[in-house]
Design a protein around this motif. Structure first.
Motif, PDB file in Angstrom:
ATOM      1  N   ASP A  22      -0.241  14.215   2.036  1.00 21.32           N
ATOM      2  CA  ASP A  22      -0.885  13.278   1.268  1.00 21.32           C
ATOM      3  C   ASP A  22       1.391  13.535   0.854  1.00 21.32           C
ATOM      4  OD1 ASP A  22      -3.042  12.857   0.921  1.00 21.32           O
ATOM      5  OD2 ASP A  22      -3.469  14.133  -0.406  1.00 21.32           O
ATOM      6  N   PRO A  23       1.187  12.459  -0.313  1.00 24.83           N
ATOM      7  CA  PRO A  23       3.102  12.442  -0.248  1.00 24.83           C
ATOM      8  C   PRO A  23       3.681  13.244  -1.869  1.00 24.83           C
ATOM      9  CG  PRO A  23       2.298  10.111  -0.556  1.00 24.83           C
ATOM     10  CD  PRO A  23       0.904  11.505   0.363  1.00 24.83           C
ATOM     11  N   LEU A  24       3.956  13.646  -1.464  1.00 19.81           N
ATOM     12  CA  LEU A  24       4.645  14.519  -2.529  1.00 19.81           C
ATOM     13  C   LEU A  24       6.421  14.582  -3.697  1.00 19.81           C
ATOM     14  CD1 LEU A  24       4.248  17.315  -4.864  1.00 19.81           C
ATOM     15  CD2 LEU A  24       5.661  18.110  -2.461  1.00 19.81           C
ATOM     16  N   ILE A  25       6.457  13.564  -4.916  1.00 23.96           N
ATOM     17  CA  ILE A  25       7.168  13.251  -5.454  1.00 23.96           C
ATOM     18  C   ILE A  25       7.665  14.545  -6.535  1.00 23.96           C
ATOM     19  CG2 ILE A  25       8.648  11.867  -6.723  1.00 23.96           C
ATOM     20  CD1 ILE A  25       7.216   9.720  -5.700  1.00 23.96           C
ATOM     21  N   GLU A  26       8.821  15.383  -6.184  1.00 25.51           N
ATOM     22  CA  GLU A  26       9.590  16.421  -6.329  1.00 25.51           C
ATOM     23  C   GLU A  26      10.435  15.403  -7.912  1.00 25.51           C
ATOM     24  OE1 GLU A  26      11.368  18.992  -4.581  1.00 25.51           O
ATOM     25  OE2 GLU A  26       9.880  19.672  -2.804  1.00 25.51           O
ATOM     26  N   ALA A  27      10.154  15.238  -8.912  1.00 25.38           N
ATOM     27  CA  ALA A  27      10.505  15.098 -10.108  1.00 25.38           C
ATOM     28  C   ALA A  27      11.407  16.623 -10.437  1.00 25.38           C
ATOM     29  CB  ALA A  27       9.863  14.367 -10.828  1.00 25.38           C
ATOM     30  N   GLU A  28      13.104  15.655 -11.093  1.00 26.81           N
ATOM     31  CA  GLU A  28      13.959  16.858 -11.365  1.00 26.81           C
ATOM     32  C   GLU A  28      14.528  16.817 -12.870  1.00 26.81           C
ATOM     33  OE1 GLU A  28      15.166  20.796 -13.010  1.00 26.81           O
ATOM     34  OE2 GLU A  28      13.191  20.061 -10.962  1.00 26.81           O
ATOM     35  N   PRO A  29      14.083  16.474 -14.255  1.00 21.86           N
ATOM     36  CA  PRO A  29      13.161  17.617 -14.855  1.00 21.86           C
ATOM     37  C   PRO A  29      12.117  16.298 -15.118  1.00 21.86           C
ATOM     38  CG  PRO A  29      14.622  17.110 -16.206  1.00 21.86           C
ATOM     39  CD  PRO A  29      15.165  15.788 -15.028  1.00 21.86           C
ATOM     40  N   MET A  30      10.777  17.616 -15.121  1.00 21.47           N
ATOM     41  CA  MET A  30       9.543  16.170 -15.321  1.00 21.47           C
ATOM     42  C   MET A  30       9.979  16.541 -16.754  1.00 21.47           C
ATOM     43  SD  MET A  30       7.952  16.828 -12.736  1.00 21.47           S
ATOM     44  CE  MET A  30       6.186  16.025 -13.501  1.00 21.47           C
ATOM     45  N   GLU A  31      10.602  16.470 -17.721  1.00 16.32           N
ATOM     46  CA  GLU A  31      10.559  16.412 -18.937  1.00 16.32           C
ATOM     47  C   GLU A  31      11.471  16.623 -19.813  1.00 16.32           C
ATOM     48  OE1 GLU A  31       8.882  18.789 -23.120  1.00 16.32           O
ATOM     49  OE2 GLU A  31       7.175  17.393 -21.946  1.00 16.32           O
ATOM     50  N   VAL A  32      12.529  15.746 -20.036  1.00 16.45           N
ATOM     51  CA  VAL A  32      13.762  15.968 -20.918  1.00 16.45           C
ATOM     52  C   VAL A  32      14.082  15.602 -22.532  1.00 16.45           C
ATOM     53  CG1 VAL A  32      15.847  14.006 -21.259  1.00 16.45           C
ATOM     54  CG2 VAL A  32      15.112  15.156 -19.547  1.00 16.45           C
ATOM     55  N   TYR A  33      14.594  16.487 -23.587  1.00 15.94           N
ATOM     56  CA  TYR A  33      13.916  16.807 -24.752  1.00 15.94           C
ATOM     57  C   TYR A  33      15.390  17.663 -25.115  1.00 15.94           C
ATOM     58  CZ  TYR A  33      12.335  17.792 -29.964  1.00 15.94           C
ATOM     59  OH  TYR A  33      12.886  17.887 -30.775  1.00 15.94           O
ATOM     60  N   ASN A  34      15.576  16.627 -26.053  1.00 20.28           N
ATOM     61  CA  ASN A  34      16.792  17.306 -27.438  1.00 20.28           C
ATOM     62  C   ASN A  34      18.138  17.143 -26.111  1.00 20.28           C
ATOM     63  OD1 ASN A  34      17.647  18.112 -29.057  1.00 20.28           O
ATOM     64  ND2 ASN A  34      17.314  21.041 -29.189  1.00 20.28           N
ATOM     65  N   GLN A  35      18.138  16.221 -25.657  1.00 24.14           N
ATOM     66  CA  GLN A  35      19.669  16.320 -25.100  1.00 24.14           C
ATOM     67  C   GLN A  35      20.132  15.257 -24.550  1.00 24.14           C
ATOM     68  OE1 GLN A  35      18.998  17.352 -21.181  1.00 24.14           O
ATOM     69  NE2 GLN A  35      17.546  18.789 -20.569  1.00 24.14           N
ATOM     70  N   THR A  36      21.691  15.206 -25.509  1.00 23.96           N
ATOM     71  CA  THR A  36      22.181  14.095 -25.626  1.00 23.96           C
ATOM     72  C   THR A  36      22.445  12.885 -24.265  1.00 23.96           C
ATOM     73  OG1 THR A  36      24.169  15.078 -25.230  1.00 23.96           O
ATOM     74  CG2 THR A  36      23.518  14.937 -27.020  1.00 23.96           C
ATOM     75  N   SER A  37      22.004  13.333 -22.703  1.00 21.48           N
ATOM     76  CA  SER A  37      22.141  12.914 -21.772  1.00 21.48           C
ATOM     77  C   SER A  37      21.593  13.592 -20.913  1.00 21.48           C
ATOM     78  CB  SER A  37      24.079  12.863 -21.277  1.00 21.48           C
ATOM     79  OG  SER A  37      24.126  13.676 -20.695  1.00 21.48           O
ATOM     80  N   ALA A  38      21.165  12.983 -19.496  1.00 21.74           N
ATOM     81  CA  ALA A  38      20.138  13.307 -18.304  1.00 21.74           C
ATOM     82  C   ALA A  38      20.834  12.669 -17.026  1.00 21.74           C
ATOM     83  CB  ALA A  38      18.916  13.688 -19.349  1.00 21.74           C
ATOM     84  N   VAL A  39      20.324  13.205 -15.893  1.00 28.32           N
ATOM     85  CA  VAL A  39      20.104  13.011 -14.573  1.00 28.32           C
ATOM     86  C   VAL A  39      18.561  12.740 -14.115  1.00 28.32           C
ATOM     87  CG1 VAL A  39      21.210  12.630 -12.400  1.00 28.32           C
ATOM     88  CG2 VAL A  39      22.603  13.389 -14.429  1.00 28.32           C
ATOM     89  N   LEU A  40      18.099  11.981 -14.124  1.00 29.79           N
ATOM     90  CA  LEU A  40      16.565  11.963 -13.697  1.00 29.79           C
ATOM     91  C   LEU A  40      16.191  11.720 -11.879  1.00 29.79           C
ATOM     92  CD1 LEU A  40      15.015   9.655 -16.372  1.00 29.79           C
ATOM     93  CD2 LEU A  40      15.603  12.465 -16.842  1.00 29.79           C
ATOM     94  N   SER A  41      16.103  12.281 -11.160  1.00 27.52           N
ATOM     95  CA  SER A  41      16.248  12.571  -9.673  1.00 27.52           C
ATOM     96  C   SER A  41      14.211  12.410  -9.553  1.00 27.52           C
ATOM     97  CB  SER A  41      16.946  13.167  -9.633  1.00 27.52           C
ATOM     98  OG  SER A  41      16.347  15.365  -9.912  1.00 27.52           O
ATOM     99  N   CYS A  42      14.250  12.025  -8.220  1.00 30.99           N
ATOM    100  CA  CYS A  42      12.868  12.253  -7.329  1.00 30.99           C
ATOM    101  C   CYS A  42      13.516  12.543  -6.597  1.00 30.99           C
ATOM    102  CB  CYS A  42      11.895  10.474  -7.271  1.00 30.99           C
ATOM    103  SG  CYS A  42      11.303  10.752  -9.886  1.00 30.99           S
ATOM    104  N   LYS A  43      13.002  13.048  -5.086  1.00 24.11           N
ATOM    105  CA  LYS A  43      12.304  13.472  -3.644  1.00 24.11           C
ATOM    106  C   LYS A  43      11.310  13.590  -3.690  1.00 24.11           C
ATOM    107  CE  LYS A  43      14.091  16.854  -0.497  1.00 24.11           C
ATOM    108  NZ  LYS A  43      14.901  17.803  -0.026  1.00 24.11           N
ATOM    109  N   LEU A  44      11.363  11.907  -2.150  1.00 20.19           N
ATOM    110  CA  LEU A  44      10.134  11.917  -1.200  1.00 20.19           C
ATOM    111  C   LEU A  44       9.798  12.621  -0.476  1.00 20.19           C
ATOM    112  CD1 LEU A  44       7.431  11.441  -1.171  1.00 20.19           C
ATOM    113  CD2 LEU A  44       8.596   8.896  -0.189  1.00 20.19           C
ATOM    114  N   THR A  45       8.612  13.518  -0.319  1.00 18.45           N
ATOM    115  CA  THR A  45       7.989  14.391   0.818  1.00 18.45           C
ATOM    116  C   THR A  45       7.557  13.755   1.447  1.00 18.45           C
ATOM    117  OG1 THR A  45       6.890  15.975  -0.414  1.00 18.45           O
ATOM    118  CG2 THR A  45       9.503  16.175   0.352  1.00 18.45           C
ATOM    119  N   ASP A  46       7.246  13.571   3.019  1.00 19.60           N
ATOM    120  CA  ASP A  46       5.651  13.049   3.926  1.00 19.60           C
ATOM    121  C   ASP A  46       5.757  11.760   3.065  1.00 19.60           C
ATOM    122  OD1 ASP A  46       5.406  15.614   4.993  1.00 19.60           O
ATOM    123  OD2 ASP A  46       4.232  16.737   3.542  1.00 19.60           O
TER     124      ASP A  46
END
Length: 272
Positions: A22-46
């Motif tokens: 089954d395909p798996l996506i590793e998301a980082e972070p899963m949740e963002v709160y109380n931050q002024t900026s962020a970098v959302l990322s996803c990595k797909l395996t299989d």
């Protein structure tokens, strides 16, 4: 029993095999709160098939600038400034067969804003005040208040002349049978979510029912004044015209008389 155990073991092996493929996506972070900026990322395996590209979505809408036609298994999206307008559900989507995606929550405190800073209504009519909210998650509870000097009194839905209708991103206060003495003033709408509450203020103005007649009465008065001016002008002008006519009529008579007198003098001279 041995047969059942054998079937169970076979099903377990099949499930493990499927889980591994089954395909798996590793998301980082899963949740963002109380931050002024962020970098959302996803990595797909299989991946289930060859990846032809990827993009990001926010609250179900595609972020056009995030579209890429690259067969990469990694993507990221930068939020340079996080506020109530950028919060929501973000999804990274990989273009494979079938598509694969996962969700990252960007949570912010709610922002409540009056749809209009000032509303007006006519006496005895309905007054409608509206507030809207931004952010994620949206408010789960709305309240309305009326300012009475330095204090504020809560408005209860369905009481007296008030009706409150609310959805997560919008609340409406309707006031029936507007009264100049009672309903003029400032009203506060307050929205609360799991991450806090904010409010905004709306000013309500109530006009007399006769107020709508003032523009019409003003127009009528202007017409009456204009007609009066024209009438007075015409009345003053007519005597002047009559005098001018009299003067122009007497001039020819004098001219004829003089001519006749000259003719008589000529005849007398000739006879002599």
């Amino acid at each position: 029993m041995k047969v059942l155990w054998g079937l169970s073991a076979l099903l377990l092996c099949l499930n493990r095999a499927n889980a591994q493929t089954d395909p798996l996506i590793e998301a980082e972070p899963m949740e963002v709160y109380n931050q002024t900026s962020a970098v959302l990322s996803c990595k797909l395996t299989d991946p289930p098939s060859t990846v032809k590209g990827h993009y990001w979505m926010r609250n179900g809408k595609v972020i056009e600038s995030s579209k890429h036609n690259l067969p990469t298994l990694y993507t990221e999206h930068t939020l340079a400034k996080i506020d109530s307008h950028s919060g929501g559900l973000y999804e990274c989507v990989f273009l494979s067969e079938p598509e694969v995606k996962t969700t990252i929550e960007v949570k912010t405190a709610p922002l409540v804003s009056a749809y209009k800073r000032s509303e007006h209504g006519n006496e005895k009519d309905k007054g409608v005040l509206v507030c809207i909210s931004y952010g994620y998650p949206l408010p789960t509870d709305w309240k309305w208040y009326k300012l009475e000097g330095e204090d504020k009194s809560a408005i209860t839905n369905g009481t007296d002349r008030y009706e409150i209708k609310s959805t997560p991103n919008r609340t409406t206060l309707t006031i029936d049978n507007l009264d100049i003495a009672m309903d003029i003033g400032d009203y506060i709408c307050d929205g609360t979510s799991e991450f806090g509450s904010t409010s905004d203020k709306v000013h309500m103005r109530v006009r007399s029912r006769l107020a709508a007649l003032w523009p019409f009465l003003g127009i009528v008065a202007e017409v009456i004044i204009l007609v009066s001016i024209i009438f007075i002008y015409e009345k003053r002008r007519k005597p002047d015209e009559i005098n001018d006519d009299d003067d122009s009529g007497s001039a020819p008579l004098k001219s004829n008389a003089n001519t006749d007198h000259k003719n008589k003098d000529v005849r007398q001279r000739n006879s002599n």
